[in-house]
Every structure is written in C-alpha cells, then in structure tokens.
Design an enzyme around this catalytic site. Structure first.
Site, PDB file in Angstrom:
ATOM      1  N   ASP A 220       0.873  -1.128   0.120  1.00 31.60           N
ATOM      2  CA  ASP A 220      -0.361  -0.001  -0.282  1.00 31.60           C
ATOM      3  C   ASP A 220       0.728   1.055  -0.528  1.00 31.60           C
ATOM      4  O   ASP A 220       1.702   1.548   0.544  1.00 31.60           O
ATOM      5  CB  ASP A 220      -0.994   0.057   1.126  1.00 31.60           C
ATOM      6  CG  ASP A 220      -1.818   0.984   1.629  1.00 31.60           C
ATOM      7  OD1 ASP A 220      -2.676   1.360   0.489  1.00 31.60           O
ATOM      8  OD2 ASP A 220      -1.886   1.688   1.968  1.00 31.60           O
TER       9      ASP A 220
ATOM     10  N   GLU B 267       0.874  -0.178  -5.000  1.00 29.38           N
ATOM     11  CA  GLU B 267       0.231   0.986  -4.937  1.00 29.38           C
ATOM     12  C   GLU B 267       0.453   2.169  -5.266  1.00 29.38           C
ATOM     13  O   GLU B 267       0.502   2.932  -4.302  1.00 29.38           O
ATOM     14  CB  GLU B 267      -0.811   0.544  -3.806  1.00 29.38           C
ATOM     15  CG  GLU B 267      -2.293   1.104  -4.489  1.00 29.38           C
ATOM     16  CD  GLU B 267      -2.950   2.437  -3.502  1.00 29.38           C
ATOM     17  OE1 GLU B 267      -3.542   3.249  -3.595  1.00 29.38           O
ATOM     18  OE2 GLU B 267      -1.701   2.755  -2.388  1.00 29.38           O
TER      19      GLU B 267
END
Length: 422
Positions: A62, A104
């Site tokens: 993330d 990401e």
C-alpha cells in the site's frame, strides 16, 4: 500535503493514551511506520512471509510512495523508498520467489515507472503496478469524446520495463484521480486547469448534458483539486437512464461500459474487475445513513452485494445479463489470444480521428488491430495503407468484416478487434 483534506486534514494525531503525537498521513487510525527501526522492517517481513506461506500469489504494498519519511521533504517518492522496496524484493526472491509484489503507487506517470526499478535495479522493485493513469485517461476520453489526451500520454506509460506488468482496470475501491501530465493535456490543445475542471463537473453531473451520476471526493478548498466517486455503471450513465426509463439511454450506457472494459482488458496487463461492475451495479447510497461511512462518498461505489440482482445475470434480456455476458465475452477473448499478453508488444496509433483510440497488439505472426470510438456518433477510420476490401475477422462481433477502400466503421461507443484474414 494533505491526502484527505476534508476527512483527515493534517499529518499528525495526538494520542492521549501515550501522550504523544503520531504521524497519520492518511487517517487517524492508520499510523505511519518508522522503517529506520530494524525491528519494524523485520516485523513487516514476517508478515510478508506469513502471507506467502498461505499461498498468496500477489502481495499489494500500500502506498509505497509514502513509505519513507524525511524531515524537510514532502515525504513522497523519496529515494530511500526505492531502496526499501529493493530490499523487500530481494528478501521475497530469496525466500518466497513464487510471490509477486504489486506496488500501489498512485502517482504521476513518470514516478510510477520508478517503482518497477531503474538503472541497475530495473525490474528489481515491484513486479506489478496499477495502471491508474490509463484508467483516468479512459474517463477523460469518455467525458470529452476526444482521445487525444489519452494518446498523448502513452509515451510515458510505454517506458515500463520488460518483465513487469500492469493491473488494468476501469474502477476500483478508490476514487478516480486526474493525475496525468499537464503536458499531455496541452499537447491535445487544452488548458490543464479548465480541462480538469470540466472532467470533474461532468462526472459530478454538474453539466446539463452529462449522463454521469457521480460525486466529487476530497475537494481541496485551496487548490480546488478533487477526485471522482461513482460506480462504473453510474458514471457511464446507467443510473440516470434507468431513472428516466429510457431504453435508448440504457443501451448507450451499456455500450459505454463495455467500451471502457474492452480498452482496459486489451491494452496490456492483468485485467481486474471490481465487484458489481460485472452486473451493472449503480451507486449505493446506503452509506449516507451509516455514521462510520457517511464522511466518505467513495462508499457509493463499494456497494452492498445484492444477491437478487446477481441472479438476474443468468436471465437473458436483463441489463445484468447483457453486461455480465458481454464481460464474459471480453475475458474469453483476452484468454484465448496470446497477442494480448503483456510482452511490451503494443504500438499506439494516431488514426486521424480525434474520437478514436487505437493500437496494434502482436505476437509471432498474429496481430490484432484494436479501435475504440469514444464518440457519441458512429464514425469511420481511414487507413490508406489498407488495400480495398481487405478482409478481417472481428473477435468482438465474432464475424468477418471487409474494409471499404480502407475504411473501418465504428458504432457510437463501439470497438473492434480486427485480425487480418489470410
């Protein structure tokens, strides 16, 4: 810089339990980790290996652009973040080589490329990245009916190293940001500020002729920056068309939806479907009554699953079945044609028609000409290099077609996947 200026302004939260300020760039309940501490890095590696041992094929990291903090900087896209990713990649290659890393990194196109690795470390950071730029550019083309910004942006995206690939998608759980380069907008002849303002107002339904039913997310009152919320179906016009009970508008919305999915599936990478898109889910407004969600309008495109609606995907003639079967057909084509595998085997075309985006995909002796009409009217693409009455097989319509004196016909929001016969 504030990530969520409306819901979570600032980057620090005072925690009464420990009488200290904690860095919370994204949300108060999401503490930023200090990777300078070896114990933190080792603990995170233990988590990675635990998941790998469960059989996880792709691990999503993330927001890697924010993983390293440095006083006096924006704490975004720092060189140390890339060093850390290389270290994680080395550990994964050594201990769990069957697992790929997905970064990401929802940042500018030139920055996204760096998360695959550069120079001596090319393809030595993340194996996958989200092609958020292409996703946003598709929405740009759909709103304007003009593919020039999309095409002008491809040079940056084509820099992706061989051996890495994209996750391609039209929607996900997050918002649609308009983070593509100003230079691409200028190259298409538009003012970047005015162009983005139009896109935002179009999908928020603030322009009279817009078919979209969306909302602006995380509006920054200082800069007027904002992102867009809404399901694929609602942004393509299905919600409004159903409210009006307008069959022509429903048909058009379905055509837009399948056009968007087709561009995503065939442009290179691993296609990703966000749940509900395969059945034409429109915005779910139930979040407005939930105090734990109503501050974040992205919940409108994170719908509660409607099992009765899902059953309609099996009933021919329903909207759900038309979208579901169309999506199945796209995936079937994607699976059976090797030329659509991502081996840096794509050449984007300037087809001389501002409404149409086109590219060629190839492998060995097979090549597929893909054309996508983002315009609201039928159109033609002229290819002077095509001899008269050249025969093609269109994998989408599943029938042979012939070009008339080098013309290819495209329906409004239509597309073709043409393979030359013989």
């Amino acid at each position: 810089p504030d990530i969520f200026p409306e819901a979570a302004p600032g980057s620090f939260t005072y925690v009464e339990a420990c009488k200290q300020w904690v860095m919370t760039v994204f949300h108060r309940y999401q503490w930023d980790l200090n990777y300078r501490n070896p114990s933190v890095l080792c603990a995170m590696l233990e988590n990675i290996f635990f998941l790998a041992n469960l059989g996880v094929d792709v691990l999503r990291i993330d927001a890697p652009a924010f993983i390293w903090k440095e006083v006096g900087t924006s704490c975004q896209n720092l060189p140390q973040a890339h060093v850390l990713l290389r270290l994680i990649k080395l550990c994964v290659e050594s201990a769990t080589p069957g697992m790929a890393l997905l970064g990401e990194a929802i940042v500018a196109p030139k920055e996204i490329m760096k998360y695959f690795g550069e120079g001596a470390y090319t393809a030595k950071e993340c194996d996958y990245a989200y092609n958020a730029t292409l996703m946003a550019l598709q929405w740009d083309a759909l709103a304007t009916g003009d593919a020039r910004v999309l095409l002008a942006s491809q040079d940056d995206l084509l820099q992706k190293p061989y051996g890495t690939t994209w996750i391609t998608y039209t929607r996900c759980h997050d918002d649609i940001g308009l983070g593509y380069e100003d230079s691409a907008i200028k190259k298409a002849g538009f003012s970047p500020y005015d162009h983005r303002k139009f896109i935002k107002e179009f999908y928020a339904g603030e322009i009279g002729y817009s078919m979209a039913t969306g909302a602006l997310f995380s509006v920054n009152p200082k800069t007027q920056d904002a992102r867009i919320s809404g399901t694929l179906a609602s942004l393509c016009g299905l919600e409004k068309a159903q409210q009006l009970q307008n069959q022509v508008a429903i048909d058009t919305a379905i055509a837009r939806l399948l056009l968007m999915q087709a561009m995503s599936f065939f442009s290179g990478g691993t296609p990703m479907l966000f749940y509900g898109d395969e059945a034409g889910y429109t915005n779910d407004y139930s979040y407005e009554k939930d105090a734990g969600k109503n501050y974040d309008n992205r919940w409108m495109h994170r719908p509660v699953i409607d099992w009765k609606k899902n059953l309609k995907t099996k009933k021919p003639g329903t909207i759900e079945h038309r979208i579901f079967s169309g999506t199945q057909q796209l995936l079937s084509i994607r699976k059976k044609i090797n030329a659509f595998a991502d081996e840096k085997n794509i050449a984007w075309l300037n087809v001389g028609n501002i409404h149409v985006a086109g590219f060629v995909r190839w492998k060995a002796d097979q090549s597929i000409l893909c054309l996508f009409n983002f315009g609201s009217q039928p159109t033609q693409v002229h290819f002077s290099m095509l001899p008269e009455a050249t025969a093609f097989f269109d994998h989408w319509s599943n029938q042979e077609t012939k070009t008339a004196a080098g013309h290819v016909e495209l329906a409004a929001y239509g597309f073709v996947l043409l393979e030359k016969k013989g």
